[in-house]
Scaffold this active site. Structure first.
Site, PDB file in Angstrom:
ATOM      1  N   HIS A 167       0.846  -1.195   0.000  1.00  0.00           N
ATOM      2  CA  HIS A 167       0.000   0.000   0.000  1.00  0.00           C
ATOM      3  C   HIS A 167       0.881   1.244   0.000  1.00  0.00           C
ATOM      4  O   HIS A 167       1.907   1.302   0.689  1.00  0.00           O
ATOM      5  CB  HIS A 167      -0.914   0.002   1.226  1.00  0.00           C
ATOM      6  CG  HIS A 167      -2.008   1.015   1.136  1.00  0.00           C
ATOM      7  ND1 HIS A 167      -1.880   2.285   1.637  1.00  0.00           N
ATOM      8  CD2 HIS A 167      -3.243   0.950   0.583  1.00  0.00           C
ATOM      9  CE1 HIS A 167      -3.005   2.968   1.412  1.00  0.00           C
ATOM     10  NE2 HIS A 167      -3.833   2.174   0.770  1.00  0.00           N
ATOM     11  N   HIS A 168       0.479   2.241  -0.779  1.00  0.00           N
ATOM     12  CA  HIS A 168       1.318   3.427  -0.977  1.00  0.00           C
ATOM     13  C   HIS A 168       1.497   4.236   0.303  1.00  0.00           C
ATOM     14  O   HIS A 168       2.430   5.042   0.410  1.00  0.00           O
ATOM     15  CB  HIS A 168       0.712   4.325  -2.067  1.00  0.00           C
ATOM     16  CG  HIS A 168       1.730   4.997  -2.931  1.00  0.00           C
ATOM     17  ND1 HIS A 168       2.784   5.719  -2.421  1.00  0.00           N
ATOM     18  CD2 HIS A 168       1.876   5.056  -4.282  1.00  0.00           C
ATOM     19  CE1 HIS A 168       3.512   6.209  -3.408  1.00  0.00           C
ATOM     20  NE2 HIS A 168       2.998   5.817  -4.545  1.00  0.00           N
ATOM     21  N   SER A 169       0.648   4.046   1.298  1.00  0.00           N
ATOM     22  CA  SER A 169       0.803   4.791   2.545  1.00  0.00           C
ATOM     23  C   SER A 169       2.071   4.394   3.293  1.00  0.00           C
ATOM     24  O   SER A 169       2.574   5.144   4.130  1.00  0.00           O
ATOM     25  CB  SER A 169      -0.412   4.578   3.453  1.00  0.00           C
ATOM     26  OG  SER A 169      -0.524   3.216   3.841  1.00  0.00           O
ATOM     27  N   GLY A 171       4.966   4.151   2.013  1.00  0.00           N
ATOM     28  CA  GLY A 171       6.076   4.918   1.472  1.00  0.00           C
ATOM     29  C   GLY A 171       5.931   5.071  -0.026  1.00  0.00           C
ATOM     30  O   GLY A 171       5.130   4.377  -0.656  1.00  0.00           O
ATOM     31  N   ASN A 354       5.769   9.477   2.235  1.00  0.00           N
ATOM     32  CA  ASN A 354       5.559   9.958   0.869  1.00  0.00           C
ATOM     33  C   ASN A 354       5.938  11.426   0.802  1.00  0.00           C
ATOM     34  O   ASN A 354       5.165  12.297   1.198  1.00  0.00           O
ATOM     35  CB  ASN A 354       4.084   9.766   0.469  1.00  0.00           C
ATOM     36  CG  ASN A 354       3.723   8.318   0.280  1.00  0.00           C
ATOM     37  OD1 ASN A 354       3.906   7.753  -0.786  1.00  0.00           O
ATOM     38  ND2 ASN A 354       3.209   7.686   1.339  1.00  0.00           N
TER      39      ASN A 354
END
Length: 509
Positions: A167-169, A171, A354
């Site tokens: 999941h992009h959360s 990083g 991010n």
């Protein structure tokens, strides 16, 4: 997502498809939890809620699951984000925070049940179909949001395949790839980290001020003029960025959604093709440009070839599309720093999360008689963008809007930025030698993304002696995505031939 340990498996059809929601719980973090203070999930990470990173690894040997799982448990699973879940407490105003949890690696290692007839008939297609099924499969939010999927059968490219979904959360792509590489070792010498290409050291985020030249009045004027150009370019770029959020939209082409609300992750296809790094460097040297210039030029040539064949437009037409170029704004960090972070279980020395700035990079669609014209145009465009602080301003603008107006306003801006442009483009630098993951030699690395409201995303990843070009496409908008991938290969070949003729003519002179 449903369980799949070392002794179990599941079929794609058996999995639920409910949307992802944060876990709401009134409980407190355990007393021995090193993140008991409840490190908040940053607003930028919360903006990434629908976005996932998918990395396909071609392996040079069959999967030894016990060895691979032990390696994951000893390294990746110890990193704070990889052993934490997002918890939303009502007492905390409903804002999610990271809380440590116990990781059972078997819950994160998945061996799917595939149709043996389909695998035997076309193993490459079986891998592609499985990748296409991932966006429809939700991840279990009661566990850390990462998975390893193992497809233990040979394809035309590798002996077996591992697919990592994150999941992009947790990083952005740059830091997640760096974390994976910090868990890898050199195939030639497993006692050391992978060798990386030399990169210019960066102590600041992106832009290093130009040193003042020693000399007279002309040198001072040249130095001052460079700052005036920088200020002007930045003002123009930031204005165009704001206009894009407000009203400025790319023209409709076969690469773009007619209605940005029509975006769907369930129709995603992921394909990749390697380009010889030696050929890319040959073009770079022949044209006195950068590897990135070559890749941007080849992408522009491929999109042009596809567009004019698909649309039937006049070959004299010229169209300008824009790509969102995602740029990591952190200072350069060594792989050893990530290794130390994994060993210590603390991320104090790594600027994680991010931290992205955005550049609106034009891509020009045109039919040129000279294939090198695409690279020349790309170099001119990229050089112009280098003389601008657009990436710094867009990063700070995004953070400021989130702080002042909240997550909904930030999500609106984020959505408009993607909806009013055509594609996303990124270029990542990988190891300059072959690597291995836990005793498994890696043949290729193909990162990709899904969840962004764009029909086309292009990712380039250098590794060993190749550069992998990966496409993430909505197959309803681009049903002949294989043809688009072929256009990349053919366009690159024409550019290489043009560079060869250029080099020959220069030698003759």
């Amino acid at each position: 997502m449903g369980d799949s340990g070392t002794n179990g498996s599941h079929s794609v059809a058996a999995l639920p498809t409910s949307p992802l929601l944060p876990i709401r719980t009134p409980r407190k973090a355990p007393a021995d939890d090193p993140t008991a203070d409840g490190e908040p999930v940053t607003p930028t990470a919360r903006l990434m809620e629908p976005i996932y990173i998918v990395v396909t690894l071609g392996l040079g040997c069959p999967v030894n699951l016990p060895v691979f799982s032990a390696g994951i448990a000893a390294q990746l699973a110890r990193y704070p984000r990889f052993c934490s879940i997002q918890v939303t407490d009502e007492a905390n105003g409903g804002n999610p925070r990271w809380v440590r949890t116990v990781v059972n690696v078997d819950d994160h290692t998945i061996i799917p049940t595939l149709d043996p007839v389909a695998v035997a008939a076309d193993p490459d297609r079986a891998v592609e179909d499985y990748l296409a099924s991932l966006p429809a499969l939700p991840m279990d939010r009661s566990r850390p949001l990462w998975e390893f999927h193992f497809l233990d059968f040979p394809t035309s490219e590798a002996t077996s395949t591992a697919v990592i979904r994150v999941h992009h959360s947790l990083g952005d792509g740059t830091t997640l790839i760096a974390l994976l590489l910090a868990s890898a070792r050199s195939a030639a010498d497993p006692t050391r980290l992978p060798a990386m290409p030399e990169q210019p050291a960066r102590t600041g985020a992106i832009y290093a001020p130009r040193p003042r030249s020693k000399g007279g009045v002309l040198a001072f004027l040249a130095w001052a003029w460079s700052y005036l150009v920088l200020a002007w370019n930045t003002m123009v770029d930031v204005t165009l960025f704001a206009a894009t959020i407000a009203f400025l939209r790319d023209p409709h082409t076969p690469f773009k959604y007619v209605d940005h609300g029509a975006a769907s992750s369930s129709r995603r296809r992921f394909v990749h093709q390697s380009l010889p790094l030696e050929d890319v460097k040959f073009i770079k040297n022949a044209m006195n440009c950068t590897v990135n210039d070559v890749l941007v030029g080849a992408t522009s040539a491929a999109l042009s070839r596809y567009f004019f064949r698909k649309s039937g437009a006049n070959n004299t037409s010229k169209i300008c599309l824009r790509s969102i170029l995602l740029v990591d704004t952190r200072p350069t960090t060594s792989l050893q720093t990530y290794v130390d972070m994994i060993d210590s279980g603390k991320s104090n020395d790594v600027d994680w999360g991010n931290q992205l700035g955005y550049i609106l990079l034009p891509f020009h669609l045109a039919m040129h008689d000279d294939p090198l014209a695409y690279v020349r145009k790309a170099k001119k465009t990229v050089d112009r963008k280098k003389s601008s602080l657009e990436v710094i301003f867009t990063c700070k603008m995004g953070e400021s809007f989130l702080k002042m107006f909240g997550l909904k306003a930030g999500a609106f801006i984020f959505g408009r930025m993607f909806a009013n442009t055509t594609l996303a483009f990124s270029n990542l630098v990988g190891p300059s030698e072959q690597i291995e993951f836990y005793g498994h030699p890696v043949v290729f690395i193909a990162p990709s993304v899904y969840g962004a409201p764009q029909a086309l995303l292009v990712q380039c990843q250098s590794y060993n002696s190749n550069i992998m070009v990966s496409l993430s496409v909505d197959e309803e908008i681009i049903p002949d995505y294989i043809q688009l991938m072929d256009d990349f290969v053919e366009s690159f070949g024409h550019i290489k031939d043009g560079a060869s003729r250029l080099s020959t003519s220069v030698k003759q002179e």
